[in-house]
Scaffold this motif. Structure first.
Motif, short mmCIF file in Angstrom:
data_model
loop_
_atom_site.label_atom_id
_atom_site.label_comp_id
_atom_site.label_asym_id
_atom_site.label_seq_id
_atom_site.Cartn_x
_atom_site.Cartn_y
_atom_site.Cartn_z
N GLY A 177 0.82 -1.51 -0.15
CA GLY A 177 0.51 -0.11 0.51
C GLY A 177 0.85 1.47 -0.13
O GLY A 177 1.85 0.75 0.20
N ASP A 178 -0.02 2.19 -0.26
CA ASP A 178 0.97 3.50 0.22
C ASP A 178 0.25 4.26 1.03
O ASP A 178 -0.43 4.67 1.10
CB ASP A 178 1.53 4.23 -1.33
CG ASP A 178 0.04 4.58 -1.78
OD1 ASP A 178 -0.73 4.42 -1.35
OD2 ASP A 178 -0.39 4.59 -3.08
N VAL A 179 1.17 5.91 1.37
CA VAL A 179 0.37 6.49 2.02
C VAL A 179 -0.83 6.54 1.90
O VAL A 179 -1.54 7.50 2.99
CB VAL A 179 1.24 7.93 2.41
CG1 VAL A 179 1.73 8.77 1.29
CG2 VAL A 179 1.40 8.53 3.92
N ARG A 180 -0.81 7.73 0.63
CA ARG A 180 -2.62 8.35 0.57
C ARG A 180 -3.72 6.58 0.82
O ARG A 180 -4.22 7.73 1.10
CB ARG A 180 -2.13 8.02 -1.29
CG ARG A 180 -3.77 9.00 -1.74
CD ARG A 180 -3.30 9.35 -3.47
NE ARG A 180 -4.66 9.93 -4.08
CZ ARG A 180 -4.63 10.33 -4.81
NH1 ARG A 180 -3.96 9.99 -5.99
NH2 ARG A 180 -5.89 10.74 -5.08
N GLY A 181 -3.53 6.31 0.47
CA GLY A 181 -4.37 4.31 0.50
C GLY A 181 -4.16 4.45 1.92
O GLY A 181 -4.30 2.91 1.85
N LEU A 182 -3.59 4.37 2.88
CA LEU A 182 -2.99 4.75 4.00
C LEU A 182 -3.78 3.54 5.04
O LEU A 182 -4.41 2.61 5.22
CB LEU A 182 -2.57 5.17 5.10
CG LEU A 182 -1.41 4.78 5.93
CD1 LEU A 182 -0.79 3.98 6.13
CD2 LEU A 182 -1.15 6.22 7.21
N PHE A 183 -5.35 4.21 5.33
CA PHE A 183 -6.17 3.18 6.33
C PHE A 183 -6.59 1.96 5.35
O PHE A 183 -8.06 1.47 6.16
CB PHE A 183 -6.91 4.52 6.93
CG PHE A 183 -6.35 4.93 7.10
CD1 PHE A 183 -5.50 4.86 8.96
CD2 PHE A 183 -5.77 6.98 6.73
CE1 PHE A 183 -4.55 6.23 9.47
CE2 PHE A 183 -5.70 7.76 8.05
CZ PHE A 183 -4.75 6.93 8.72
N ASP A 184 -6.80 1.93 4.06
CA ASP A 184 -7.45 0.43 3.64
C ASP A 184 -6.11 -0.59 3.88
O ASP A 184 -6.67 -1.95 4.28
CB ASP A 184 -6.82 0.75 1.89
CG ASP A 184 -7.96 1.91 1.17
OD1 ASP A 184 -8.63 1.75 1.65
OD2 ASP A 184 -7.38 2.15 0.46
N VAL A 185 -5.18 -0.19 4.39
CA VAL A 185 -4.32 -1.42 4.70
C VAL A 185 -3.49 -1.31 6.91
O VAL A 185 -3.07 -1.99 6.74
CB VAL A 185 -3.33 -1.64 4.04
CG1 VAL A 185 -3.43 -2.16 2.64
CG2 VAL A 185 -1.92 -0.19 3.69
N ALA A 186 -4.04 0.03 7.30
CA ALA A 186 -3.15 0.29 8.49
C ALA A 186 -4.68 0.64 8.87
O ALA A 186 -5.93 1.46 8.68
CB ALA A 186 -1.88 1.37 8.50
N GLU A 187 -4.73 1.17 10.31
CA GLU A 187 -5.68 1.06 10.88
C GLU A 187 -5.43 2.54 11.77
O GLU A 187 -4.43 3.59 11.94
CB GLU A 187 -5.91 0.63 12.42
CG GLU A 187 -6.11 0.58 13.51
CD GLU A 187 -6.54 -0.34 15.70
OE1 GLU A 187 -6.75 0.05 15.66
OE2 GLU A 187 -5.19 -0.54 15.22
N ARG A 188 -6.60 3.07 11.48
CA ARG A 188 -6.33 4.82 12.33
C ARG A 188 -6.12 4.49 13.67
O ARG A 188 -6.60 4.10 13.62
CB ARG A 188 -7.79 5.62 11.34
CG ARG A 188 -7.88 6.80 11.84
CD ARG A 188 -9.39 7.26 11.50
NE ARG A 188 -9.30 7.43 9.48
CZ ARG A 188 -9.20 8.30 9.05
NH1 ARG A 188 -8.29 9.12 9.65
NH2 ARG A 188 -9.10 7.76 7.45
N GLY A 189 -5.26 5.52 14.69
CA GLY A 189 -5.14 6.04 15.65
C GLY A 189 -4.80 4.21 16.02
O GLY A 189 -5.20 3.95 17.02
#
Length: 256
Positions: free
Chosen positions: A90-102
């Motif tokens: 993934g990348d930082v633009r679509g970060l919350f497609d693959v990582a948890e917000r907060g």
């Protein structure tokens, strides 16, 4: 500082490691947890992720390159920390497609802003991944270092082009899409709601000193590491550093 990198590579990373490890120690003390959750955006093959995992932290690496993630998996396994390193594409633009917000105590954003379409959005996303009182480690290419390097190589027209160009590019053959000044980076961090805890110049001298001198002259490596560390904190040298490191902290986190 216990530098987990190879000695020669330490010239490029020692300053960042010093700041980052201090920040990690503060977060461990504040949270009472020995293992922090770290997100490494653009972490590639694990130059930072694997050493962080060796310190006991849980690290999630987000990178767009499958090849880099494969190398990360192999490197983590060889280091015996495969259970503490997770790689996702993934990348930082679509970060919350693959990582948890907060969901993270510390977020690394190293060598990312140079390549994204919207650096401000990239920083905002990185900050949104932080827990309260989290820490952002931001590393990006410095404008002044590129200008100085082109000039010392005798490419004076290209040096002037980089100086005048809004993105700090020296020409169409420049492999780096964008470079930053310390003021621009700190403005991005503050604009995303963080307090700037520290600003350091990285590779102020390392890219200018002939490698053969460092490798063959007795004591040269240690002396150069000490010089880099001493110059890194001085604002006068930020303008000629190859890279700039900014530590951003949420409002409640004590400064370094």
């Amino acid at each position: 500082m216990s530098d987990p990198m190879r000695p020669r590579a330490a010239l490029r990373t020692a300053v960042v490691w010093e700041v980052l490890q201090n920040a990690l120690e503060r977060r461990v003390k504040a949270t009472g947890r020995q293992a922090l959750d770290v997100l490494d955006t653009g972490g590639g093959s694990g130059n930072f992720a694997v050493p962080l995992a060796r310190l006991g932290h849980q690290v999630t690496v987000v990178d767009p390159s499958p090849n880099a993630l494969f190398a990360l998996e192999r490197r983590a396994a060889e280091a015996g920390v495969a259970d503490r390193v997770r790689g996702v594409q993934g990348d930082v633009r679509g970060l919350f497609d693959v990582a948890e917000r907060g969901g993270y105590d510390v977020v690394l954003c190293h060598g990312v802003l140079e390549y994204v379409d919207d650096p401000a959005e990239g920083v905002r996303n990185a900050v949104a991944a932080l827990r309260p009182d989290g820490v952002l480690s931001l590393l990006a290419a410095g404008l002044g270092g590129a200008v100085l390097a082109r000039a010392l190589a005798g490419h004076f027209t290209e040096a002037k082009q980089a100086l005048d160009d809004p993105d700090g590019r020296w020409g169409t053959g420049d492999p780096v899409p964008r470079r930053f000044t310390a003021d621009r980076l700190t403005a991005l961090v503050e604009g995303a709601g963080l307090t700037v805890g520290a600003v350091h110049g990285v590779r102020v001298f390392a890219d200018l000193v002939p490698g053969v001198l460092v490798d063959t002259e007795p004591g040269a490596l240690d002396a150069l590491l000490k010089l880099e560390a001493a110059a890194a904190e001085l604002a006068a040298f930020h303008s000629v550093a190859t890279q700039l490191h900014v530590l951003g902290e949420t409002r409640g986190t004590p400064e370094a």
